[in-house]
Motif scaffolding. Structure first.
Motif: not given
Length: 326
Positions: A151-167
């Motif tokens: 979960l910690g790794k997943y949260r970090e991947l989301v945080k680092r993501s610059k993808e438009d779909f995440v925003r």
């Protein structure tokens, strides 16, 4: 120990190689490769052409081999270049295949978990994950429970993501991504970790889609392919390296091509087994693919060498009968 090797210009690097017995037939081309690829990266490909001696490694009398600063007779700079280019193309083929596998696994995980809950990937419950798998220590060096580490790794991947779909999802739907969106930020390692926490019945259900009826075998395959993916992504030497992540194999007779590797333990530490696993998964995803044929053609074009020490595909741990089943 203090490091005492001095910086050398590209011409000085080339002269050093020549002083050690390497034949350079085209100095301009050799300098170009040193400038573009680098001495250190190329050294991995001329290393097998060096002379070696047997030495005593410790007081117990154990023997080891030590590389000498001298090349085998006839070794040419181009021998290393051709190996480098062969390895580079090998990694490009694997990048294509591993992308297909990674994307397919994202669909598998999101479809299976999403049916139970849109946010199953962040809900550590028995309905989604096996408590024994999700609660065990992540590794020998990391006592944190596997789910917490994932979960910690997943949260970090989301945080680092610059993808438009995440925003877009954060702006319009809140902080938590549903599993069918979340999988798109996962790397191969995170996918492998998520899979390893599932109930065995779920691991088996996914493994069966790829023609594997042992979930423990399939789990180890994903872990090994994650290791392979890291090598490919970081442009690391692949063709003859020793594999640190040895994949499990099914029982004899379950998957015919695996039997040759069961009989030869040494091949299980070489990259050809990972290529064979990749082939199996890609063919299950894309039954009409010609990827494995392209890769076989590339392997058959292993470069010849001028050096008196001849290298071949055996350095990859290739099975003798590979053409019969490939």
């Amino acid at each position: 120990m203090a490091y005492n090797r001095p910086w050398k210009s590209f011409p000085e690097q080339l002269e050093l190689l020549k002083s050690r017995g390497m034949v350079v037939t085209d100095e301009a081309a050799a300098l170009d490769y040193l400038e573009r690829v680098g001495y250190y990266r190329l050294s991995a490909y001329w290393y097998p052409f060096r002379k070696f001696e047997v030495v005593q490694s410790d007081n117990a009398g154990k023997l080891a081999t030590r590389a000498l600063d001298e090349f085998q007779p006839g070794t040419q700079f181009v021998d290393a270049v051709h190996l480098y280019l062969f390895d580079k193309q090998l990694r490009l083929y694997l990048a294509d295949a591993l992308e297909r596998i990674e994307i397919s696994l994202r669909v598998d995980l999101s479809y299976l978990l999403g049916k139970r809950s849109p946010f199953a990937h962040v809900e550590n419950t028995k309905a989604h994950f096996h408590p024994g798998f999700a609660g065990r220590a992540f590794s020998k060096n990391n006592p944190k429970p596997a789910f917490d580490a994932w979960l910690g790794k997943y949260r970090e991947l989301v945080k680092r993501s610059k993808e438009d779909f995440v925003r877009h999802y954060h702006t319009n739907h809140g902080d938590e991504l549903p599993i069918w969106v979340a999988v798109e930020v996962l790397d191969f390692g995170a996918i492998s970790q998520l899979f390893s926490m599932l109930h065995p019945r779920d691991q088996l259900a996914i493994a069966n889609r790829y023609g594997v009826d042992d979930w423990k075998v399939f789990k180890s395959w994903l872990f090994s392919l994650s290791y392979l993916r890291n090598l490919v992504a970081h442009h690391s030497r692949l063709w003859n390296r020793n594999i640190t992540s040895k994949p499990k194999l099914p029982k004899r007779g379950k998957i015919a091509w695996c039997d040759a590797f069961i009989d030869n333990e040494d091949t299980r530490f070489k990259p050809f087994l990972l290529l064979a696993i990749t082939r199996t998964l890609v063919k299950s995803i894309c039954p009409n693919t010609e990827w494995h044929e392209r890769l076989a053609k590339h392997l058959e074009q292993f470069p010849e060498q001028h050096s008196s020490r001849k290298l071949d595909l055996s350095g990859m741990g290739i099975a003798e009968d590979w053409k019969d089943w490939w």
